[in-house]
Every structure is written in C-alpha cells, then in structure tokens.
Enzyme design. Structure first.
Site, PDB file in Angstrom:
ATOM      1  CE1 TYR A 139      39.994  43.692  34.411  1.00  0.00           C
ATOM      2  CE2 TYR A 139      41.394  45.549  35.017  1.00  0.00           C
ATOM      3  CZ  TYR A 139      40.306  45.039  34.325  1.00  0.00           C
ATOM      4  OH  TYR A 139      39.536  45.874  33.545  1.00  0.00           O
ATOM      5  CE  LYS A 167      36.972  44.151  36.811  1.00  0.00           C
ATOM      6  NZ  LYS A 167      36.917  43.971  35.355  1.00  0.00           N
TER       7      LYS A 167
END
Length: 313
Positions: A139, A167
């Site tokens: 992330y 992400k």
C-alpha cells in the site's frame, strides 16, 4: 506467488469502520455496510485501511473488524484486510490473524512516522513476507507513511515472494502510470484508472482495479470495470468524466483530505447523506458539523445527480 495467484480486479471500496456517536465499535452497522456493498455489486472491499481508521483501534478491535467483515461477506466478494503497523512483526501478526480468519489477502503500507529509506522499505516487506503465508499487497500511501514508492522501488518489491499487488495512492499521476507499466507483468495494480487519463491507459495498456474511498456512485463503480472487461469504453469514459468533476468539488488535491473535514469524517457524512451505512468517526477524528459545510456537500451531491433535489438532512 505473483498476480496470477489471485483474481483481484475491479472496484474495491476502501471500507469505513463504523463507530457509535460515543466512540464504540459498531459491528451491526459494519455488517450492514458489507451487505450494502454486496448488493451494489462491488468486487471486493479493503477493511482497516486509511478510511477504516485503523490508527484509532485497539488490536482486539482490528481483529474483530477483520473477522466480522470476512464472516459477513461470506465469499460474496473479496475481502482484503489492512495490517499496517509500526513494525514488521506487528504487521505480520495482524496479517496472520486476517488470513486465518479467511481474508483473501492482506495489505500494508510502510510504517507511519519512520519515513523509511528505500532499502529499509524492501527489508520491511521482506520481513513481513517471511512471517506470513498468503497474498500480500503493498500500500503506497505517502501522506501517511512519508514514503512515496516510485517505479524503481515498486519494481524491486514486485519480486518479493508473496507480494501479488500494489494499491498505489501516490498523488503523482505520472509516477503512478509509470509504476503500472513497470510492474503489471508480476503484480496487480490498483489506482486512479477511473479518470479520463486512466481510460486511455486502460485502452492501450490495461489495468487491474481501483480502491476508492467508499463508493459514492454505488453500482456504476463496479459496472465501469465490467464494461472495460468487455472492451466497451463509452460508458466508462462518461463515468470517468463524472468522477473527474466530482472529486475536486469535495477533496483536496492528492486525495489526502476532504475540503470540509478529515477524509474519514467527510466520507462518512457523504455516505449518510446518500443513505449508506457509515456510522460515526472516532477521536482523534472529529465529525463535520458546520451547517454551511454540510449544506455545500449536500449541494454537490445534488448537482452531480447523486442525490435528489428534494432530499432532506
């Protein structure tokens, strides 16, 4: 493991964690929100991420949120669980729990506050990789971690054993699309493809999905991706234009905060205006209560066709 070991694709709302007005964890509203997203056709959810206010939860609460979301989803959509913490050991502990509870995968940003150097970022994810058995997503959240994972660093992370996705929430669009080009052969990439620029990239290079802050549009968000998978781009292009109009009316550049309050505070207000289960924020976040701000937000939803003109608070 690599991108082919998971089927993650499409629209995954970043799931808010509902609290009561007095700050207690509200698992009933959490279950209702899971059901809402299933009914809207979402392809998955990401719980205990930035929108999920993981930073204000006790460890037992984080585990309860993960268990409840997975159980309520009951295989009807993918559930990824955020496990960000200050050390790889703590992150891996949350990850092992989530995977044992039935989560489809876990994700983590570099640790907050520490502002790791590139070699430290690699070591951090290597340590997590060695301590878990299941798919892991990187992330990239520069506003929270102080680290912006660019194409070169992402390229190295993509080769770590169980990392299957990234992400990418960088505010730098040029960087994002370069990262996508560099790593999509090995990991799935979630990011701002649902924009006018993203449409062009999807036409020519492809993309895997978007993790958005909730889903103000509802079912049109997953339908965007389903049209793209069929090779149909007219409706997705129109939806991207709508998103490009809406975003700057409500959110600051880079998407790290709302114009009228903290990201989570503003998102929950907007969700409740739209009749979505959301609950309240928990301190240190404060609710948006200014009448003028609330009226402006409601006006934006009406202007963009998301809320009927006659809707009342």
């Amino acid at each position: 493991m690599n991108r082919d070991d998971v089927d993650w694709q499409g629209y995954f709302p970043a799931f808010v964690t509902p609290f009561t007005e007095t700050g207690e964890l509200d698992l009933d509203t959490l279950r209702a929100l899971v059901d809402h997203y299933v009914a809207e056709g979402m392809h998955g959810i990401v719980v205990n991420g930035t929108c999920g206010e993981w930073f204000s939860q006790e460890p037992d609460e984080r585990r309860a949120v993960a268990e409840t979301a997975v159980k309520q989803a009951a295989g009807r959509m993918r559930v990824l669980v955020g496990c960000t913490a200050y050390t790889a050991k703590e992150t891996a502990g949350f990850a092992r729990h989530a995977l044992a509870a039935g989560a489809d995968g876990v994700l983590a940003s570099p640790p907050p506050y520490a502002k790791l150097f590139p070699d430290e970022v690699i070591a951090f994810y290597e340590d997590i990789n060695a301590a878990i058995d299941g798919p892991l997503a990187v992330y990239n959240w520069p506003h929270g971690s102080g680290v912006d994972i660019g194409p070169e660093l992402a390229d190295k992370l993509a080769d770590i054993g169980q990392i299957v996705a990234i992400k990418d929430s960088t505010p730098d669009a040029d960087q994002f699309f370069e990262t996508s080009r560099r790593v999509r052969d090995r990991v799935r990439v979630f990011g701002p493809y649902m924009t006018a620029r993203g449409i062009d990239v999807l036409r020519t290079e492809g993309g895997d999905g978007t993790v958005g802050g909730g889903s103000l549009h509802g079912s049109p968000d997953p339908r965007f991706w389903e049209s793209v998978w069929r090779g149909e781009f007219e409706a997705p292009a129109a939806h991207a234009e709508a998103g490009d109009r809406l975003f700057p009316k409500l959110w600051l550049p880079g998407g790290w905060a709302g114009k009228f309050g903290a990201y989570q505070s503003q998102l929950k207000v907007l969700m409740k205006m739209l009749g979505q289960p959301a609950g309240h924020v928990r301190r240190p976040r404060l609710p948006v209560t200014d009448p003028a701000s609330l009226e402006t937000m409601r006006g934006v939803l009406v202007e963009e066709g998301l809320l009927p003109l006659a809707a009342k608070p």
